[in-house]
Design an enzyme around this catalytic site. Structure first.
Site, PDB file in Angstrom:
ATOM      1  N   ASP A 200       0.829  -1.195   0.000  1.00 54.25           N
ATOM      2  CA  ASP A 200       0.000   0.000   0.000  1.00 54.25           C
ATOM      3  C   ASP A 200       0.874   1.259   0.000  1.00 54.25           C
ATOM      4  OD1 ASP A 200      -2.760   1.055   0.393  1.00 54.25           O
ATOM      5  OD2 ASP A 200      -1.922   1.855   2.244  1.00 54.25           O
ATOM      6  N   GLU A 242       1.323  -0.342  -5.094  1.00 54.08           N
ATOM      7  CA  GLU A 242       0.495   0.790  -5.442  1.00 54.08           C
ATOM      8  C   GLU A 242       1.411   2.014  -5.419  1.00 54.08           C
ATOM      9  OE1 GLU A 242      -3.391   3.117  -3.711  1.00 54.08           O
ATOM     10  OE2 GLU A 242      -1.710   2.660  -2.400  1.00 54.08           O
TER      11      GLU A 242
HETATM   12  C1  NOJ Z   1      -4.540   3.073  -0.635  1.00 51.69           C
HETATM   13  C2  NOJ Z   1      -5.651   2.092  -0.475  1.00 51.69           C
HETATM   14  O1  NOJ Z   1      -5.950   1.517  -1.735  1.00 51.69           O
HETATM   15  C3  NOJ Z   1      -6.821   2.847   0.106  1.00 51.69           C
HETATM   16  O2  NOJ Z   1      -7.982   2.063   0.126  1.00 51.69           O
HETATM   17  C4  NOJ Z   1      -6.445   3.329   1.488  1.00 51.69           C
HETATM   18  O3  NOJ Z   1      -7.488   4.134   2.006  1.00 51.69           O
HETATM   19  C5  NOJ Z   1      -5.153   4.142   1.470  1.00 51.69           C
HETATM   20  N1  NOJ Z   1      -4.127   3.547   0.658  1.00 51.69           N
HETATM   21  C6  NOJ Z   1      -4.608   4.319   2.867  1.00 51.69           C
HETATM   22  O4  NOJ Z   1      -4.055   3.122   3.328  1.00 51.69           O
END
Ligand code: NOJ
Length: 548
Positions: A200, A242
């Protein structure tokens, strides 16, 4: 042939709490998921990505962790999780989990300790400022829901940094103890048997935050360090990140400047995602052609993960204002469908008017483009959204299994459910559910099974090169090809609604017996490469060459 499993994977993403509830308490659980593994195996996916599984107060759907070494008790226990890994493995399905280490929950014992005393061993695990940072109103990821990125903590009498919501204090990556802890967390789950991590918020993990400096340096070397560690513990483990950053920054996340592929294995292709959606909105392949042309060369072993929808809003922020306007006009005309001024909080089926031909076209296109396709639960049956729910919850409703109460997701009283099952109307569970589609060989679900099987016979899509083929074709038609030493596939996708003819004669020398392996309808076999017809929203996957 490449033996990097992730290059040939089809990834299926799900949130345990919304998938299947075995104990009838209204919350999905691991045993419920184990009971559905045969369904997933039949669908043909071979990698599961689980949204956060850890204990959490659930203020951001699990992306606010209070214990990295456990599973949320609502989902089961570590024994259940080990069982899941075993049962998935028996079916050839690997499991990767979300690794959320940019921040913790503010309820995490580390943060609770850190805020209480300057002497806490955890004080320096977070990012503090004695004075109000001048840039505290900048860099919010959730504008409208998040007022600032620094918040004053009355207990610590200091300001703490949080790139996301204020209940998600950022960990301090400059602290070697934090770096070691992140590696230990990875080791723990690898030891249990996960195949890797969906990391993440990677650009923020490596941010060396300083109060007042809104352009903090990024410690990319940490990614090298982490990759080395993970690879040493489990040779074929994968990091899927991500990292929604400027295109010219992307390559650095794969590897250092020498392009040696020593950091992240796979990155979600956010740029392609936005351009795919733009292409669908404008019925024009141009943005996708641009994306293929602009794709930087990846280092050895680097791979894209393609997607149409994920658990967040569709992020259109990297499109131009005009492009964004067109996408909003077509797919998110009501303010209630939009989020943070940059995105759309809808599922794809309602965006495409539940038009079966359009949906097939969209997914056939996604799955034929370079990279590893990622599918989110419910897409395979064309689930809808619930715009009466707040923010991103609209697209996080429970999986619709059957016509039983609660769509077969749970036997609990509907009042106990965190998010209600979509009921009634075009997308209600009574109409859209797995059981009904399973019995119907013409259903979207049956189509997905066929499409994924076909993709499995085309390893060049995941492992080879992908390029636009410039041949005479109507405006809405994209022709592209995938090549590697195992063979060549040619793809024709019509993003427009008008039928047309594509002239493939310039490729005639390339195939002795070209044949359709997947198409929206029966077409006369190409036989030889010549002028071929494609219907509105039609598509043809044509095998040109296959080496033994
Ligand atoms: C990215 C995640 O995909 C999202 O759902 C989340 O709210 C944020 N990062 C914070 O962790």
């Amino acid at each position: 042939m490449s033996d990097r499993w992730y290059e040939k994977a089809v990834v299926y993403c799900l949130d345990i709490d919304s998938f299947a509830d075995a104990d009838g308490d209204g919350c999905g659980d691991i045993r419920g998921l184990i009971g559905r593994l045969d369904y997933l195996a039949r669908l043909g996916i071979n990698c599961l990505w689980l949204n956060p599984i850890h204990p959490s107060p659930g203020q951001d759907d699990g992306y606010d962790v209070t214990d990295f070494y456990n599973v949320d008790p609502r989902f089961g226990n570590l024994g259940d999780f080990a069982e899941l890994l075993h049962e998935a493995g028996n079916r050839g399905i690997k499991v990767i989990i979300d690794l959320v280490v940019n921040h913790t929950s503010d309820k995490h014992p580390w943060f609770q300790s850190a805020r209480k005393s300057a002497d806490s061993p955890y004080r320096d695990w977070y990012v503090w400022s004695e004075t109000a940072p001048a840039d505290r109103n900048q860099g919010m990821v959730f504008p409208g829901e998040q007022a600032e990125t620094w918040t004053y903590d009355r207990t610590a009498k200091l300001w703490y940094y949080h790139r996301f919501y204020k209940f998600q204090p950022d960990l301090n990556i400059k602290n070697p103890a934090v770096r070691e802890e992140i590696k230990k967390i990875c080791s723990f789950w690898l030891q249990l048997g996960v195949a890797g991590f969906r990391m993440d918020a990677v650009p923020f993990i490596i941010e060396e935050t300083e109060p007042g400096n809104s352009d903090a340096p990024k410690d990319l070397a940490f990614l090298t360090e982490l990759r080395q560690h993970v690879q040493w513990r489990k040779g074929d483990a994968v990091l899927l990140a991500e990292a929604n950053v400027e295109p010219d920054q992307l390559v650095k996340f794969f590897g250092d400047d020498g392009g040696s592929g020593n950091r992240i294995h796979m990155l979600f292709d956010f740029m392609l995602n936005a351009r795919l959606v733009l292409g669908l909105a404008r019925e024009d392949p141009e943005p996708i052609i641009d994306a293929l042309r602009d794709t930087p060369k990846l280092p050895e072993g680097g791979q894209w993960a393609t997607f149409l929808r994920n658990h967040d809003e569709i992020d259109l922020s990297r499109l131009t204002a005009d492009q964004r306007k067109d996408v909003f006009a077509r797919f998110g005309p009501d303010e209630n469908m939009q989020l943070y001024g940059r995105g759309i909080r809808r599922r794809l089926a309602p965006m495409l008017g539940n038009d079966r031909r359009w949906l097939e076209l969209a997914y056939a296109l996604q799955f034929s483009l370079r990279g590893t396709p990622v599918l989110r639960y419910g897409e395979e049956i064309g689930m809808g959204d619930d715009l009466s729910l707040d923010g991103r919850d609209a697209i996080r409703t429970p999986m619709q299994w059957s016509q039983l109460p609660n769509g077969g997701f749970t036997t609990a009283d509907p009042k106990l459910l965190g998010r209600p099952v979509i009921t009634g109307g075009e997308f209600g569970y009574e109409t859209v559910n797995v059981t009904a589609q399973r019995h119907d060989t013409t259903s979207l679900l049956s189509w997905f099974e066929r499409m994924i099987r076909t993709l499995r016979e085309a390893p060049e899509v995941g492992c080879g090169t992908c390029s636009h083929v410039d041949v005479p074709a109507p405006r809405g038609v994209l022709v592209h090809r995938a090549d590697d030493h195992t063979g060549t596939m040619l793809f024709v996708h019509n993003l427009g609604t008008e039928a047309g003819v594509v002239d493939l004669s310039s490729l005639a020398g390339e195939a002795e017996f070209p044949n359709d392996v997947l198409a929206d309808q029966e077409y006369p076999e190409p036989g030889k490469l010549d002028a071929i017809r494609v219907e509105g929203h039609g598509y043809r996957w044509i095998r040109l060459r296959r080496t033994a």
